[in-house]
Design a protein around this motif. Structure first.
Motif, PDB file in Angstrom:
ATOM      1  N   MET A 208       0.862  -1.182   0.000  1.00  0.00           N
ATOM      2  CA  MET A 208       0.000   0.000   0.000  1.00  0.00           C
ATOM      3  C   MET A 208       0.900   1.235   0.000  1.00  0.00           C
ATOM      4  O   MET A 208       1.151   1.837   1.032  1.00  0.00           O
ATOM      5  CB  MET A 208      -0.935  -0.037   1.213  1.00  0.00           C
ATOM      6  N   ARG A 209       1.373   1.590  -1.185  1.00  0.00           N
ATOM      7  CA  ARG A 209       2.455   2.576  -1.273  1.00  0.00           C
ATOM      8  C   ARG A 209       1.974   3.994  -1.564  1.00  0.00           C
ATOM      9  O   ARG A 209       2.774   4.928  -1.529  1.00  0.00           O
ATOM     10  CB  ARG A 209       3.471   2.148  -2.329  1.00  0.00           C
ATOM     11  N   ASP A 210       0.700   4.192  -1.900  1.00  0.00           N
ATOM     12  CA  ASP A 210       0.238   5.551  -2.203  1.00  0.00           C
ATOM     13  C   ASP A 210      -1.201   5.730  -1.738  1.00  0.00           C
ATOM     14  O   ASP A 210      -1.890   4.774  -1.390  1.00  0.00           O
ATOM     15  CB  ASP A 210       0.365   5.857  -3.700  1.00  0.00           C
ATOM     16  N   LEU A 211      -1.636   6.986  -1.740  1.00  0.00           N
ATOM     17  CA  LEU A 211      -2.972   7.332  -1.239  1.00  0.00           C
ATOM     18  C   LEU A 211      -4.062   6.591  -2.008  1.00  0.00           C
ATOM     19  O   LEU A 211      -5.015   6.080  -1.419  1.00  0.00           O
ATOM     20  CB  LEU A 211      -3.164   8.850  -1.359  1.00  0.00           C
ATOM     21  N   GLU A 212      -3.920   6.517  -3.335  1.00  0.00           N
ATOM     22  CA  GLU A 212      -4.945   5.886  -4.173  1.00  0.00           C
ATOM     23  C   GLU A 212      -5.123   4.407  -3.795  1.00  0.00           C
ATOM     24  O   GLU A 212      -6.250   3.902  -3.696  1.00  0.00           O
ATOM     25  CB  GLU A 212      -4.538   6.016  -5.644  1.00  0.00           C
ATOM     26  N   THR A 213      -4.006   3.713  -3.568  1.00  0.00           N
ATOM     27  CA  THR A 213      -4.069   2.290  -3.208  1.00  0.00           C
ATOM     28  C   THR A 213      -4.671   2.121  -1.813  1.00  0.00           C
ATOM     29  O   THR A 213      -5.495   1.228  -1.579  1.00  0.00           O
ATOM     30  CB  THR A 213      -2.664   1.665  -3.255  1.00  0.00           C
ATOM     31  N   MET A 214      -4.253   2.966  -0.860  1.00  0.00           N
ATOM     32  CA  MET A 214      -4.815   2.897   0.495  1.00  0.00           C
ATOM     33  C   MET A 214      -6.326   3.106   0.468  1.00  0.00           C
ATOM     34  O   MET A 214      -7.081   2.378   1.114  1.00  0.00           O
ATOM     35  CB  MET A 214      -4.171   3.962   1.391  1.00  0.00           C
ATOM     36  N   ASP A 215      -6.765   4.109  -0.291  1.00  0.00           N
ATOM     37  CA  ASP A 215      -8.190   4.410  -0.381  1.00  0.00           C
ATOM     38  C   ASP A 215      -8.961   3.238  -0.976  1.00  0.00           C
ATOM     39  O   ASP A 215     -10.027   2.847  -0.476  1.00  0.00           O
ATOM     40  CB  ASP A 215      -8.378   5.661  -1.252  1.00  0.00           C
ATOM     41  N   ALA A 216      -8.408   2.638  -2.033  1.00  0.00           N
ATOM     42  CA  ALA A 216      -9.075   1.502  -2.676  1.00  0.00           C
ATOM     43  C   ALA A 216      -9.124   0.286  -1.753  1.00  0.00           C
ATOM     44  O   ALA A 216     -10.120  -0.450  -1.730  1.00  0.00           O
ATOM     45  CB  ALA A 216      -8.352   1.148  -3.979  1.00  0.00           C
ATOM     46  N   ALA A 217      -8.048   0.062  -0.962  1.00  0.00           N
ATOM     47  CA  ALA A 217      -8.007  -1.072  -0.029  1.00  0.00           C
ATOM     48  C   ALA A 217      -9.043  -0.899   1.071  1.00  0.00           C
ATOM     49  O   ALA A 217      -9.741  -1.861   1.452  1.00  0.00           O
ATOM     50  CB  ALA A 217      -6.616  -1.206   0.571  1.00  0.00           C
ATOM     51  N   ILE A 218      -9.160   0.312   1.608  1.00  0.00           N
ATOM     52  CA  ILE A 218     -10.156   0.578   2.663  1.00  0.00           C
ATOM     53  C   ILE A 218     -11.564   0.401   2.115  1.00  0.00           C
ATOM     54  O   ILE A 218     -12.434  -0.190   2.761  1.00  0.00           O
ATOM     55  CB  ILE A 218      -9.949   2.003   3.241  1.00  0.00           C
ATOM     56  N   THR A 219     -11.787   0.875   0.896  1.00  0.00           N
ATOM     57  CA  THR A 219     -13.109   0.714   0.262  1.00  0.00           C
ATOM     58  C   THR A 219     -13.438  -0.755   0.058  1.00  0.00           C
ATOM     59  O   THR A 219     -14.574  -1.198   0.320  1.00  0.00           O
ATOM     60  CB  THR A 219     -13.140   1.453  -1.096  1.00  0.00           C
TER      61      THR A 219
END
Length: 368
Positions: A208-219
């Motif tokens: 989870m290296r960037d904001l976009e990936t973190m946001d998608a993982a949480i979603t």
């Protein structure tokens, strides 16, 4: 040239080394039990490192390295082993680091992972984070967890998103889809978005290296999937702060609320050299998201999470510092390692002194 890549990789496998380093101006170097050892022979010249690199690297990855300064990929060394390879430019020359991927998946018991983690593998949804510095064994731990789900759950479609794929998983009770970034899909965030349309039950995000990936993982965790991810942080509180601080200030309160709801656990780990015999031992911190911890996350009081972990043994929680002390008392790691890796070195030093005094008193009693 006095070196062949085949011989060097054979040496890594034979010695059970973790990494092979190829750098201009020094002989090949292997990392064994955390210590660097130079291979006997002359220093590598620029043409040597390039020739060795070309024997395992495709033209596409060489071009990628020339244009962007580096490329990462998986490489199978016959039937003997797989390697995760990083090729890069350094002062105009090629350099290579090849990390050996263990061919056999270990059990949680063999890895020393606390058994409270096993329960997480059967959760229907939520976010499980495995954190730690590079080389701390996160990928190996996650591969073992995915293997258990694969062997024991017949209700699971597992999707892994990795850069590169390190462990290959065969279909067992579950079915497994493994996607490699830059080969099957352009990036982690895009792979996560696509995964939600592929009937997943379990999703592994290699990094989870960037904001976009973190946001998608949480979603993904919010929408009813069990999501595993990694971060280069140590400790639960720092991990939560790292995620929240990746978002704009205007979104941070909302992210804290989401995290408090979807987070199942944070598992932090280190790999330390053993002092009793050659090898390394894994050290863990486990935070399970209880209602109390969820409230701390929501209220932006992550600095108080450590005290909840200290008192959360009945939930399967353990602090990094108490795990360090336990391994030190077992004779596995040195006091120096305990103090240098502790999250609260001052407190742990006092604790070690108390234990030493108590041991001395017991010894004196026995002699009487």
């Amino acid at each position: 040239m006095s070196y062949s890549m085949s011989d060097l990789l054979q040496l890594v496998v034979q010695e059970g080394a973790a990494d092979l380093h190829l750098r201009v101006g020094v002989p090949p170097v292997i990392r064994l039990h955390g210590v660097l050892h130079k291979v006997e022979g002359p220093p590598l010249r620029p043409e040597d490192t390039e020739e060795l690199m070309r024997t395992i690297t495709s033209e596409e990855n060489i071009q990628h390295t020339r244009e962007r300064g580096g490329a990462d990929f998986g490489f199978a060394f016959g039937e003997l082993a797989r390697f995760r390879v990083s090729v890069f430019k350094e002062r105009g020359n090629f350099g290579v680091v090849a990390r050996q991927i263990p061919s056999k998946l270990l059990t949680l018991e063999q890895l020393g992972i606390p058994m409270s983690i096993r329960e997480l593998l059967y959760k229907p949804r939520g976010l499980v984070l495995v954190t730690g510095p590079t080389g701390s064994g996160k990928t190996t731990s996650l591969a073992s967890m995915i293997n258990i789900i694969n062997e024991e759950r017949d209700d699971a479609h597992i999707i892994t998103i990795e850069d590169p794929i390190e462990y290959y998983h065969k279909h067992k009770k579950a079915i497994v889809t493994q996607r490699e970034v830059n080969v099957d899909v352009p990036n982690f965030a895009e792979a996560l978005r696509r995964a939600l349309r592929q009937d997943p039950d379990v999703i592994l995000v290699g990094e989870m290296r960037d904001l976009e990936t973190m946001d998608a993982a949480i979603t993904a965790a919010e929408t009813g999937h069990l999501v595993f991810g990694t971060l280069h942080t140590t400790g639960a509180a720092k991990t939560i702060d790292r995620i929240v601080n990746a978002f704009p200030v205007t979104q941070q309160e909302q992210i804290r609320i989401q995290l408090s709801t979807v987070l199942q656990a944070v598992i932090s780990q280190l790999l330390l050299p053993r002092c009793d015999k050659p090898g390394r031992v894994a050290i863990f911190e486990v935070m399970i998201n209880t209602p109390s911890i969820a409230a701390l996350i929501r209220d932006n009081k992550s600095f108080r999470i450590a005290s909840d972990i200290q008192t959360g043994a009945k939930y399967g929680m353990v602090t990094l510092d108490s795990f360090l002390i336990e391994k030190h008392q077992s004779g596995m790691i040195s006091q120096e390692e305990v103090i240098t890796k502790a999250q609260d070195p001052t407190t742990i030093l006092v604790k070690l002194q108390e234990l030493e005094a108590h041991r001395a008193m017991e010894e004196a009693e026995r002699k009487r």
